[in-house]
Design a protein around this motif. Structure first.
Motif, short mmCIF file in Angstrom:
data_model
loop_
_atom_site.label_atom_id
_atom_site.label_comp_id
_atom_site.label_asym_id
_atom_site.label_seq_id
_atom_site.Cartn_x
_atom_site.Cartn_y
_atom_site.Cartn_z
N UNK A 1 -64.86 -90.46 -16.39
CA UNK A 1 -65.29 -92.06 -16.81
C UNK A 1 -64.25 -92.93 -15.98
N UNK A 2 -63.07 -92.50 -16.09
CA UNK A 2 -61.97 -92.97 -15.35
C UNK A 2 -61.97 -92.95 -13.90
N UNK A 3 -62.53 -91.95 -13.63
CA UNK A 3 -62.63 -91.84 -12.05
C UNK A 3 -63.63 -93.03 -11.54
N UNK A 4 -64.82 -93.41 -12.43
CA UNK A 4 -65.81 -94.28 -12.05
C UNK A 4 -65.15 -95.47 -12.15
N UNK A 5 -64.13 -95.87 -13.02
CA UNK A 5 -63.41 -97.19 -13.17
C UNK A 5 -62.60 -97.34 -12.03
N UNK A 6 -61.80 -96.27 -11.53
CA UNK A 6 -60.94 -96.45 -10.53
C UNK A 6 -61.81 -96.77 -9.35
N UNK A 7 -63.05 -96.10 -8.87
CA UNK A 7 -63.57 -96.52 -7.80
C UNK A 7 -64.10 -97.95 -7.98
N UNK A 8 -64.27 -98.46 -8.94
CA UNK A 8 -64.84 -99.99 -9.25
C UNK A 8 -63.78 -101.07 -8.84
N UNK A 9 -62.40 -100.67 -8.82
CA UNK A 9 -61.35 -101.64 -8.57
C UNK A 9 -60.54 -101.42 -7.64
N UNK A 10 -60.79 -100.11 -6.82
CA UNK A 10 -59.73 -99.46 -5.79
C UNK A 10 -59.61 -100.89 -4.74
N UNK A 11 -58.63 -100.89 -4.22
CA UNK A 11 -58.17 -101.74 -3.15
C UNK A 11 -56.95 -101.05 -2.24
N UNK A 12 -56.68 -101.46 -1.34
CA UNK A 12 -55.53 -100.80 -0.45
C UNK A 12 -54.34 -101.20 -1.49
N UNK B 1 -55.72 -98.27 -4.88
CA UNK B 1 -55.28 -98.78 -6.29
C UNK B 1 -55.97 -99.76 -6.81
N UNK B 2 -55.66 -99.88 -8.23
CA UNK B 2 -56.60 -100.90 -8.92
C UNK B 2 -56.05 -100.83 -10.39
N UNK B 3 -55.71 -101.95 -10.93
CA UNK B 3 -55.55 -102.20 -12.34
C UNK B 3 -57.16 -102.17 -13.02
N UNK B 4 -57.21 -101.24 -14.21
CA UNK B 4 -58.68 -101.24 -14.84
C UNK B 4 -58.47 -102.34 -15.93
N UNK B 5 -59.63 -102.60 -16.46
CA UNK B 5 -59.73 -103.63 -17.30
C UNK B 5 -59.30 -103.17 -18.76
N UNK B 6 -57.97 -103.94 -19.24
CA UNK B 6 -57.35 -103.42 -20.33
C UNK B 6 -58.12 -103.72 -21.69
N UNK B 7 -59.14 -104.48 -21.59
CA UNK B 7 -59.91 -105.05 -22.64
C UNK B 7 -61.06 -104.15 -22.75
N UNK B 8 -61.50 -102.98 -21.66
CA UNK B 8 -62.53 -102.17 -22.10
C UNK B 8 -62.13 -101.34 -23.16
N UNK B 9 -63.00 -101.01 -24.06
CA UNK B 9 -62.93 -100.33 -25.13
C UNK B 9 -62.34 -98.79 -24.93
N UNK B 10 -62.75 -98.29 -24.07
CA UNK B 10 -62.39 -96.78 -23.41
C UNK B 10 -60.97 -96.86 -22.88
N UNK B 11 -60.58 -97.63 -22.07
CA UNK B 11 -59.44 -97.89 -21.74
C UNK B 11 -58.26 -98.34 -22.55
N UNK B 12 -58.83 -99.23 -23.62
CA UNK B 12 -57.88 -99.28 -24.90
C UNK B 12 -57.56 -98.11 -25.70
N UNK B 13 -58.50 -97.38 -25.90
CA UNK B 13 -58.35 -96.06 -26.78
C UNK B 13 -57.53 -95.07 -25.87
N UNK B 14 -57.52 -95.04 -24.46
CA UNK B 14 -56.57 -94.16 -23.48
C UNK B 14 -55.24 -94.45 -23.57
#
Length: 225
Positions: free
Chosen positions: A58-69, A85-98
């Motif tokens: 799940x995190x790999x998919x989120x990284x791919x969605x926000x990745x930039x140089x 690299x990219x910041x993942x959404x801190x409000x995402x429930x999965x990210x918040x749990x992690x």
């Protein structure tokens, strides 16, 4: 008094960083899943299987969605950081749990944690030797001071096995850690007295085969803004 002032200017947040080091050290030493790596000069721990295969996927998919140089403080003029690299959404429930799981492992107030980042490295990409802490003499310090001050601990999780290369190399202590899916590495960027530790110089070595994914959460001495 002059000495105290110059010391504070050179090593900001030292008292907070010393206390934070003591807190996290005690927490990790007492955690059955955390293993302190037997190396002199830096405090570094590993937790095997901290991330499940589903967490990694799940995190790999989120990284791919926000990745930039990947950015650097010198605009990457030396080509030292060639990943995405990219910041993942801190409000995402999965990210918040992690994030909370990492915070709880370290015993750190969540307010001190930066937004979780994900990094992706293709063949040939790397992050040359660098420090995670800041140097107050540099131009970026005034902004970083406002954003939470000095960095304390780094938590970095490997999201996949890598076919070739991609190790994390701490060359000043002759420690090289290959990427293994699910492993969380945690290290203190400070010495026990709260001063920056130059032995934490580290690199993400070039990937020679496959793709490497990691997540990173850095912690500050003051609340992250």
């Amino acid at each position: 008094m002059v000495f105290s002032f110059s010391s504070a200017a050179r090593d900001p947040d030292r008292a907070e960083l010393r206390q934070l080091g003591e807190t996290v050290r005690a927490r990790l030493d007492a955690a059955p899943a955390a293993y302190r790596l037997p190396t002199d000069g830096i405090e570094i721990y590993a937790v095997a299987d901290f991330l499940s295969s589903d967490d990694c996927r799940r995190m790999i998919a989120k990284v791919d969605a926000v990745a930039r140089p990947s950015p650097t403080y010198n605009d990457n003029i030396d080509g030292g950081r060639t990943s995405y690299t990219g910041d993942v959404d801190p409000a995402d429930p999965f990210v918040r749990t992690l994030q909370r799981r990492i915070d709880d492992l370290l015993g750190i107030d969540p307010a001190l944690g930066e937004t979780v980042q994900g990094q992706r490295y293709a063949v040939g990409q790397e992050f040359k030797h660098h420090y995670d802490y800041f140097l107050p003499k540099h131009a970026y310090w005034d902004e970083e001071r406002r954003r939470g001050g000095q960095r304390s601990w780094t938590a970095m999780g490997y999201l996949n096995d890598v076919a070739g290369g991609g190790a994390t190399d701490f060359r000043k202590v002759e420690l090289t850690i290959p990427p293994r899916a699910g492993v969380l590495l945690v290290w203190n960027n400070m010495m026990p007295d709260g001063r920056p530790n130059p032995r934490t110089l580290h690199a993400g070595t070039p990937v020679t085969q496959g793709v490497k994914y990691v997540l990173t959460r850095w912690y500050r001495a003051q609340p992250w803004r």
